[in-house]
Motif scaffolding. Structure first.
Motif, PDB file in Angstrom:
ATOM      1  N   UNK A 156      10.480  22.235 108.167  1.00 51.91           N
ATOM      2  CA  UNK A 156      10.018  22.998 109.285  1.00 51.91           C
ATOM      3  C   UNK A 156       8.765  22.552 109.847  1.00 51.91           C
ATOM      4  N   UNK A 157       8.260  21.266 109.632  1.00 50.67           N
ATOM      5  CA  UNK A 157       7.226  20.806 110.038  1.00 50.67           C
ATOM      6  C   UNK A 157       5.893  21.701 110.044  1.00 50.67           C
ATOM      7  N   UNK A 158       5.929  22.442 108.886  1.00 55.69           N
ATOM      8  CA  UNK A 158       4.666  23.132 108.449  1.00 55.69           C
ATOM      9  C   UNK A 158       3.777  22.443 107.450  1.00 55.69           C
ATOM     10  N   UNK A 159       4.318  21.677 106.670  1.00 55.13           N
ATOM     11  CA  UNK A 159       3.732  21.124 105.404  1.00 55.13           C
ATOM     12  C   UNK A 159       4.092  19.584 105.152  1.00 55.13           C
ATOM     13  N   UNK A 160       3.341  19.138 104.283  1.00 54.44           N
ATOM     14  CA  UNK A 160       3.517  17.659 104.113  1.00 54.44           C
ATOM     15  C   UNK A 160       2.968  17.501 102.653  1.00 54.44           C
ATOM     16  N   UNK A 161       3.269  16.424 102.115  1.00 56.23           N
ATOM     17  CA  UNK A 161       2.867  16.017 100.763  1.00 56.23           C
ATOM     18  C   UNK A 161       2.509  14.432 100.819  1.00 56.23           C
ATOM     19  N   UNK A 162       1.499  14.232  99.922  1.00 59.72           N
ATOM     20  CA  UNK A 162       1.156  12.736  99.749  1.00 59.72           C
ATOM     21  C   UNK A 162       1.330  12.412  98.238  1.00 59.72           C
TER      22      UNK A 162
END
Lengths: 113, 113
Positions: free
Chosen positions: A68-74
């Motif tokens: 949903x292009x609201x979150x990200x992770x590394x």
């Protein structure tokens, strides 16, 4: 109001361990960027993710952009002392208001030998 | 290829004084953004300049003003300094859309006493 929430805020691990840093928002971003910053220096761009669900790899670092292009992770595999630093995620909006970045507060990572 | 250059690197000012910070963007970049980073926080967007005009502004008072010159370099001016203005001021250059990421300078550490 903090648009981008990063977690954890602090992380101290041993060399060789794996870790994941999260970046969450209620807003939809056109792109999301990850930066690494060392004390007394400016942030250095690691990666830009643009497409929902996108996964990018940079050596031992894996970046993912939520569908949903609201979150990200590394995710860092087998962390090394040289990975120590402040990791910042930054969301960008395009279109009517182009280009300024909204930063999270950052995750301060310490990797002990 | 020179990256983003900021001057001065450190500055100490007294409350009520005025300060000017300078930034030369990376070669090929035409857009300059300024950020304020307080200790332990992520950078906060101040404003962005493109074609010598302020295009976007963050939530900062009018005491913060700027300028962009025909060679794309930029200045950040802060009037009537407050103790709370003490921070690392970062300049970031990019292309207009910012899609390819931002290149940050090492910043100017401003201390207001």
């Amino acid at each position: 109001t903090q648009l981008l929430e990063q977690s954890p805020q602090f992380l101290s691990i041993q060399e060789g361990e794996n870790l994941t840093v999260y970046c969450n928002s209620s807003s939809v971003f056109s792109s999301l960027q990850w930066y690494r910053q060392e004390p007394g220096e400016g942030p250095v761009l690691l990666v830009t993710v643009v497409t929902g669900g996108e996964v990018k790899k940079l050596k031992r670092l894996t970046f993912q952009f939520g569908d949903a292009r609201k979150d990200s992770s590394l995710h860092i595999t087998a962390a090394q002392p040289g990975d120590t630093g402040l990791y910042l995620c930054a969301g960008a909006f395009y279109g009517g208001s182009q280009g300024n970045l909204i930063f999270g507060k950052g995750t301060k990572l310490s990797v002990k030998p | 290829d020179a990256g983003v250059t900021q001057s001065p690197t450190h500055l100490i000012k007294t409350r009520g004084q005025q300060v000017t910070l300078r930034c030369s963007p990376k070669s090929g970049h035409d857009t300059v953004s300024w950020y304020q980073q307080a200790l332990g926080q992520g950078p906060q967007f101040i404003f962005q300049y493109y074609e010598e005009e302020e295009r976007q502004r963050g939530n900062f008072p009018d005491r913060f003003s700027g300028h962009q010159f025909p060679n794309y370099s930029s200045e950040l001016n802060v009037n009537a300094l407050l103790l709370g203005d003490s921070a690392l001021y970062l300049c970031a250059s990019s292309l207009r859309t910012g899609l390819n990421g931002y290149t940050f300078g090492s910043g100017t550490r401003l201390t207001v006493v």
